[in-house]
Design a protein around this motif. Structure first.
Motif, mmCIF file in Angstrom:
data_model
loop_
_atom_site.group_PDB
_atom_site.id
_atom_site.type_symbol
_atom_site.label_atom_id
_atom_site.label_comp_id
_atom_site.label_asym_id
_atom_site.label_seq_id
_atom_site.Cartn_x
_atom_site.Cartn_y
_atom_site.Cartn_z
ATOM 1 N N THR A 1 0.831 -1.201 0.000
ATOM 2 C CA THR A 1 0.000 0.000 0.000
ATOM 3 C C THR A 1 0.873 1.261 0.000
ATOM 4 O O THR A 1 1.904 1.317 0.667
ATOM 5 N N CYS A 2 0.443 2.255 -0.731
ATOM 6 C CA CYS A 2 1.162 3.532 -0.780
ATOM 7 C C CYS A 2 0.759 4.358 0.441
ATOM 8 O O CYS A 2 -0.282 5.019 0.441
ATOM 9 N N LEU A 3 1.564 4.312 1.480
ATOM 10 C CA LEU A 3 1.233 4.922 2.769
ATOM 11 C C LEU A 3 2.091 6.143 3.066
ATOM 12 O O LEU A 3 3.190 6.297 2.522
ATOM 13 N N HIS A 4 1.573 6.984 3.965
ATOM 14 C CA HIS A 4 2.383 8.090 4.464
ATOM 15 C C HIS A 4 3.573 7.522 5.248
ATOM 16 O O HIS A 4 3.538 6.392 5.741
ATOM 17 N N HIS A 5 4.637 8.260 5.332
ATOM 18 C CA HIS A 5 5.924 7.875 5.920
ATOM 19 C C HIS A 5 6.669 6.854 5.057
ATOM 20 O O HIS A 5 7.741 6.386 5.459
ATOM 21 N N SER A 6 6.087 6.465 3.916
ATOM 22 C CA SER A 6 6.803 5.560 3.013
ATOM 23 C C SER A 6 7.423 6.382 1.886
ATOM 24 O O SER A 6 7.221 7.596 1.794
ATOM 25 N N LEU A 7 8.149 5.698 1.016
ATOM 26 C CA LEU A 7 8.746 6.372 -0.137
ATOM 27 C C LEU A 7 7.802 6.417 -1.329
ATOM 28 O O LEU A 7 8.176 6.902 -2.400
#
Length: 587
Positions: A120-126
């Motif tokens: 999943t494209c999450l916040h705090h990720s790249l």
């Protein structure tokens, strides 16, 4: 078998987060450092029910530094951050703990297992769906890593990684996904303490131990060099006993300072090679046997590798190996058991009768007693400050010296018996020692409350440039009402960098701060007898001598800060020599 356990009120199952914290509590952790974040908030709900205290750090870097300091005193610590931004803010501190062998358990609250699997494209990720990228970064700065995804195996994973943290004396990395925090695991596992027995595949026989002892007996001019990892390997008492009963001339490295009782008549301070005064390198080079214990071979600790003796005349004791004069190597051994065997089998009537070397070696106390009384209105100079301030120290004090001029200067401290000195000799991240002092003070308070140590003061020597790196640690100290004494050495910028390059360069300047107001700014209580705040500004020797006699300042209770004004181009002679040699070799 070395074990640590406490009684636990158990039912059939327990939440995984609580299991983890109870295990940490059983191992002696009393407080958890860290910063709350959305992926670790539910984890934090289990801290206090497990009998632990939440410290609440101002930022993750300071939390990691503080956890390192705490671990150096208590033998293990724990840190909690959130996924991504939190753990990356802490990674500098964890890397330092890895380099200098501090057993820190880094717990990271991570996205759920479903989100990890789905990318999943999450916040705090790249933003690329790879939610495990940060765990791969941590593989280089931790000795073991684990991701708690399965309730069936999680208890065994926790026990295995905590065992490695302690036995290897290095950080470990635990991922706890949000959907696993309250997962139920059998609490019966908690009835059995973690096995901390050191296993070794090669055991030294009596004949091997006797061969080492015979080398010592037949040597004509032996020399013991004790290094800083002796404390990480748990052999401080054994090393001191070896020094005491043999009477062999002994020194430490800069990293090892404070490990050997400096009151021993055969202790001669630091071995600093060509820049040393207590132990001339010409004498050391004539020694036919050197016992080198728990070495750190960094350029800083060995003065650009100049103090590493030839292997052919050295017995080197590492964590799990022994090299005897480059002829025999024992691997995968229990170093503590080896020293205990040496002490048990060493016949004292056959100890080497080495002549005393008063003309060549000098006990550090000679330098302290030889100092003339300073002029009252004279400027405090780095050249004699560290020896003079030694009279302020007391047994059981824990002294920290920040990287830079303070760390180099601390090599000249004269330490009373049963004091500890903490410095950095390879990572050298300026700003480390202020938050480390918070962790040290907390650990010391917990040990004192449990009756495991006598009370002593936590005393920090910090430069103004380093202070500005991590000054929020003052907030953490005040919040937790910790007893810390700070000598802030104000030499108007980055003096060690000035000496290396750019004495007048503007990039070595810093903004002048009102340092003595920092405790007030960070919310320290005013006129509170239960937590007194005492600050002093020192501009000359007379004021410093008065400060050292001031009971309100020297009692170590509450928060103390003395701002010592020094010249921006001043440094101890050994630092000037080191810098000049480094410049010459680079040309």
């Amino acid at each position: 078998m070395k074990t640590l356990s406490r009684s636990v009120n158990m039912s059939d199952h327990i939440e995984l987060a609580k299991f983890l914290f109870v295990r940490l509590h059983q191992l002696g952790v009393g407080s958890i450092h860290g910063v709350p974040g959305d992926f670790n908030l539910t984890i934090l709900d289990y801290v206090e029910p497990a009998g632990l205290t939440w410290v609440g750090s101002a930022n993750e870097l300071n939390a990691a530094y503080a956890a390192d300091g705490y671990a150096r005193i208590k033998g293990i610590s724990a840190l909690i951050t959130t996924f991504g931004v939190g753990e990356l803010s802490a990674i500098n501190g964890i890397a330092g703990a890895y380099a200098e062998r501090s057993p820190v358990v880094h717990i990271v609250g991570t996205p759920s297992t479903a989100m990890q699997d789905a990318g999943t494209c999450l916040h705090h990720s790249l933003g690329d769906g790879d939610l495990r990228v940060y765990s791969r970064l941590y593989k280089s700065v931790t000795v073991a890593q684990t991701n708690l995804r399965d309730p069936k195996s999680a208890p065994q994973q926790v026990d295995a990684i905590l065992r490695q943290c302690i036995l290897e004396s290095r950080p470990v990395y635990i991922e706890l996904p949000t959907d696993m925090v309250s997962a139920l695991v059998p609490c019966s596992v908690l009835e059995s303490p973690i096995d901390l027995t050191v296993t070794s595949s090669q055991e030294l026989h009596d004949a091997d131990i006797d061969a080492i002892i015979e080398r010592i007996h037949t040597s004509k001019q032996p020399f013991i060099i004790v290094d800083g990892f002796a404390s990480r390997y748990g052999i401080v008492s054994e090393v001191n006993e070896l020094v005491r009963i043999t009477g062999i001339p002994t020194a430490t490295t800069p990293f090892g300072k404070g490990i050997v009782n400096e009151a021993y008549p055969n202790f001669y301070g630091l071995y600093e090679g060509v820049i040393g005064t207590n132990i001339p390198i010409t004498w050391a080079e004539k020694c036919d046997l050197i016992l080198r214990i728990a070495p750190l071979n960094s350029n800083v600790n060995t003065l650009s590798f100049s103090t590493i003796p030839e292997a052919q005349r050295t017995i080197t004791f590492n964590k799990d190996s022994i090299n005897i004069c480059d002829t025999t190597t024992f691997r995968d051994v229990d170093i503590k058991a080896v020293f205990q065997a040496i002490l048990q089998r060493m016949p004292q009537d056959k100890l080497p009768h080495n002549e005393v070397y008063p003309q060549q070696l000098h006990h550090p106390l000679q330098e302290l007693t030889a100092l003339p009384e300073p002029t009252a209105d004279g400027v405090v100079d780095q050249g004699t400050f560290y020896r003079r301030i030694s009279s302020f120290f007391r047994p059981h004090d824990i002294i920290l010296a920040e990287t830079g001029t303070a760390s180099i200067g601390s090599r000249e401290f004269i330490l009373p018996e049963k004091t500890q000195l903490l410095n950095s000799s390879i990572w050298l991240s300026i700003g480390f020692m202020l938050p480390a002092a918070q962790g040290v003070a907390l650990a010391q308070r917990e040990l004192g409350a449990s009756g495991k140590c006598l009370p002593g003061r936590v005393i920090l020597f910090e430069g103004d440039g380093s202070f500005q790196m991590t000054s929020q640690a003052i907030s953490d100290i005040v919040r937790n009402r910790l007893n810390v004494t700070v000598f802030l050495l104000n030499n108007d910028g980055y003096t060690i960098e000035r000496l290396i390059h750019g004495m007048s360069a503007h990039y070595n300047d810093i903004q002048p701060w009102r340092y003595l107001q920092s405790a007030s700014y960070f919310g320290a209580p005013e006129d509170d007898e239960s937590y007194p705040v005492t600050t002093r500004r020192v501009g000359n020797w007379g004021q410093l001598m008065n400060l050292m006699r001031d009971e309100d300042f020297s009692d170590g209770k509450g928060f103390k800060m003395a701002e010592i004004l020094m010249a921006k181009d001043d440094a101890v002679e050994s630092l000037k020599t080191l810098v000049n040699k480094a410049k010459s070799s680079a040309q």
